[in-house]
Structure formats: C-alpha cells, structure tokens
Design a protein around this motif. Structure first.
Motif, mmCIF file in Angstrom:
data_model
loop_
_atom_site.group_PDB
_atom_site.id
_atom_site.type_symbol
_atom_site.label_atom_id
_atom_site.label_comp_id
_atom_site.label_asym_id
_atom_site.label_seq_id
_atom_site.Cartn_x
_atom_site.Cartn_y
_atom_site.Cartn_z
ATOM 1 N N LYS A 43 0.858 -1.180 0.000
ATOM 2 C CA LYS A 43 0.000 0.000 0.000
ATOM 3 C C LYS A 43 0.896 1.232 0.000
ATOM 4 O O LYS A 43 1.505 1.575 1.017
ATOM 5 C CB LYS A 43 -0.917 -0.002 1.222
ATOM 6 N N LEU A 44 0.980 1.863 -1.148
ATOM 7 C CA LEU A 44 1.924 2.966 -1.311
ATOM 8 C C LEU A 44 1.235 4.214 -1.838
ATOM 9 O O LEU A 44 0.388 4.139 -2.732
ATOM 10 C CB LEU A 44 3.033 2.573 -2.292
ATOM 11 N N GLU A 45 1.624 5.341 -1.300
ATOM 12 C CA GLU A 45 1.264 6.649 -1.850
ATOM 13 C C GLU A 45 2.519 7.519 -1.819
ATOM 14 O O GLU A 45 2.566 8.535 -1.122
ATOM 15 C CB GLU A 45 0.136 7.280 -1.034
ATOM 16 N N PRO A 46 3.531 7.123 -2.568
ATOM 17 C CA PRO A 46 4.823 7.826 -2.489
ATOM 18 C C PRO A 46 4.773 9.220 -3.098
ATOM 19 O O PRO A 46 4.121 9.448 -4.117
ATOM 20 C CB PRO A 46 5.759 6.918 -3.299
ATOM 21 N N LYS A 47 5.481 10.119 -2.439
ATOM 22 C CA LYS A 47 5.612 11.475 -2.975
ATOM 23 C C LYS A 47 6.898 11.627 -3.771
ATOM 24 O O LYS A 47 6.949 12.406 -4.714
ATOM 25 C CB LYS A 47 5.577 12.485 -1.823
ATOM 26 N N ARG A 66 2.022 5.063 -12.843
ATOM 27 C CA ARG A 66 1.374 4.423 -11.709
ATOM 28 C C ARG A 66 1.125 5.410 -10.575
ATOM 29 O O ARG A 66 0.102 5.340 -9.891
ATOM 30 C CB ARG A 66 2.230 3.261 -11.219
ATOM 31 N N PHE A 67 2.090 6.326 -10.364
ATOM 32 C CA PHE A 67 1.981 7.315 -9.288
ATOM 33 C C PHE A 67 2.116 8.716 -9.900
ATOM 34 O O PHE A 67 3.170 9.358 -9.787
ATOM 35 C CB PHE A 67 3.069 7.084 -8.237
ATOM 36 N N THR A 69 1.154 11.675 -9.239
ATOM 37 C CA THR A 69 1.419 12.868 -8.424
ATOM 38 C C THR A 69 2.803 12.843 -7.775
ATOM 39 O O THR A 69 3.208 13.814 -7.155
ATOM 40 C CB THR A 69 0.361 13.017 -7.310
ATOM 41 N N ALA A 70 3.516 11.738 -7.918
ATOM 42 C CA ALA A 70 4.832 11.602 -7.292
ATOM 43 C C ALA A 70 5.915 12.253 -8.144
ATOM 44 O O ALA A 70 5.796 12.352 -9.371
ATOM 45 C CB ALA A 70 5.172 10.133 -7.078
ATOM 46 N N ASP A 110 10.402 8.055 -0.563
ATOM 47 C CA ASP A 110 9.416 7.105 -0.049
ATOM 48 C C ASP A 110 9.579 5.720 -0.673
ATOM 49 O O ASP A 110 9.202 4.711 -0.078
ATOM 50 C CB ASP A 110 8.003 7.609 -0.326
#
Length: 278
Positions: A43-47, A66-67, A69-70, A110
């Motif tokens: 479960k990742l929400e890396p910046k 995939r991310f 906003t990172a 992160d």
C-alpha cells in the motif's frame, strides 16, 4: 565477490549501449514488468520515488504512470543513458550519479526502485546503507538482481573451450539478504526464479548482451576479438543445451528483494556494527 568490475567500466559500457538497449533488452523488460507488478503487494502513496539504475527510463516512465502525483527521479551512472532518457520524456527527472553516493538528502524518498542494477555493484553493505540513509522511515526498497546461475549455459560452453572468464559472475541472493540486515533495514526478503529466453544461435545471445551493455566487462576477460573458429566451437558446445523446440536457452536467475527503512537507526549500530533485533 568473484567479479573484478569497476564502476567506470560499467558506466562506459552502458553509455555506449543507450541507443541499442531497448531493441535487445528482452529479459530486462520482463524483469522490469514483473518487478512493477510487485508494487501491488504494498500500500503505497509515495511522494518521491528514486529509480536507481534507470537505464533508458522505461521503469521511471512506468512509475510516473502508476503514481502520477509523485516526483520520479531516474538515477544512472551512465551519462549516455541519462541523456537518452531525458530526450524520451520530460515528466520525470534524470540525474547521472553513483548509487553508492546519491545526491539526495537523508530521509527524502518514499520508494527506491531498482531493476537489474545491484548486480553490478560489489560494495553491497555500503550500497544498502546508502539506500537506507535516503529512504524515509518505513520507506520501501524494491529491487531485482541477478544470481550466480545466470547464463550458466553460456558459461559452461565457454569453459569447455578455454580458461578465460567470458561471462560475468553474480552474487548469491543470501548475500543480498545479509547486506540488507547489515544496513539495519527492516524485514528484508529475497526470492528468485529462473527466466529462460530462447535463441537460434549463441552468437545472437552475445550480440544482445553487447547491445544492452551487459557483455563481459570483468577485468579477467580475454582481450581482443574472438575468431570465427572459436565461435563455431562455442556454437557446437551450446548445442548440448538445446530445448525441445530447437532453441538454445539463455537462463537468467532473477532475484527479487525488498526491505523497509526503520523509524530510527541507532548511531552505535553504524559505528560498531551491533546486531539489531527486528
């Protein structure tokens, strides 16, 4: 470690291969996709994400998708790769740097993602300590590497011909686990699987290795060109491994690893190498 590989040779080899890499990187793309799939386990929400050994930027671009906003930064020791990646996409940052001395503040990332780069670095303890320094508390390190059974068919075929080193040797996965523990990382896990790529000729395999910059760069390799007579002998030796479909196998021992950064790493651990319980 049994390799005699220098960082500058790695950088030069991969810089030269920047424009030919993607066309020949069949196995490397498989490894990248499988490692990207493993992100689903967490479960990742890396910046901030670092892609260490970013090569032509394939994983960096996929990580950005995939991310979205990172902030994604591709890091590679080969300037040719960084220049090429920067031309392909402007949505990620690319920096030429040595993984043993990353130009980032402590506790600033992160996620550290690394596909098929660690096998080129001999100073494993120093490498994982540097990763741990850069990661935020509870940050994730996720990587692939290569094990000692990689290209064993090619290695054994050459060994039947001469005593020179023609194929790079790589570290057993247990050493990677030990190095993560030595760096005080939390819950290190390693596992492996064989991945087989089929070829019509051994020479095709060696051309692909050269085109991705992963040909033999060990200091103990034989210098000079290989004669057609020797290549013919090699092809005959490689026939011993022919598969039922008539192709010649190139087996890679693909190693997966992950670990987390600790909330706090006691200073005395770094100074004295004291054992930490998890």
């Amino acid at each position: 470690m049994v390799n005699h590989i220098e960082a500058k040779d790695v950088a030069n080899s991969f810089s030269k291969a920047a424009r030919s890499y993607d066309e020949a990187a069949f196995f490397q793309r498989i490894a990248a996709d499988r490692l990207l799939e493993r992100l689903d386990y967490f479960k990742l929400e890396p910046k901030k994400i670092l892609d260490i050994g970013s090569g032509t930027g394939y994983c960096s671009r996929e990580l950005k998708k995939r991310f979205p906003t990172a902030n994604v930064t591709g890091v590679d020791i080969a300037k040719g790769m960084i220049d090429y990646s920067s031309q392909q996409s402007k949505t990620e940052d690319y920096i030429c740097a040595d993984a043993l001395s990353l130009p980032f503040e402590s506790n600033s990332a992160d996620l550290i993602f690394s596909n098929l780069t660690i096998q080129w670095i001999e100073q494993l303890d120093a490498l994982f300590k540097e990763f741990h320094r850069v990661l935020n508390p509870n940050g994730l390190l996720l990587f692939t590497s290569l094990g000692p059974d990689t290209l064993y068919e090619l290695k054994q075929s050459w060994q039947a011909i001469d005593d020179y080193k023609h194929v790079n040797d790589f570290m057993d996965m247990h050493h990677l686990g030990d190095a993560m523990l030595n760096a005080a990382m939390l819950d290190p896990v390693v596992d492996n699987e064989p991945v087989v790529i089929g070829y019509n000729q051994a020479l095709e395999l060696m051309r692909d290795l050269k085109n991705i910059g992963a040909h033999n760069i060990d200091k103990q390799r034989k210098s000079g060109l290989t004669s057609p007579r020797i290549i013919k002998k090699l092809e005959l030796e490689y026939q011993k491994f022919k598969m039922e479909n008539g192709e010649l196998p190139a087996t890679y021992e693909l190693i997966y690893g992950h670990a987390f950064a600790r909330e706090e790493v006691p200073l005395e651990y770094h100074e004295y190498g004291l054992e930490l319980s998890s």
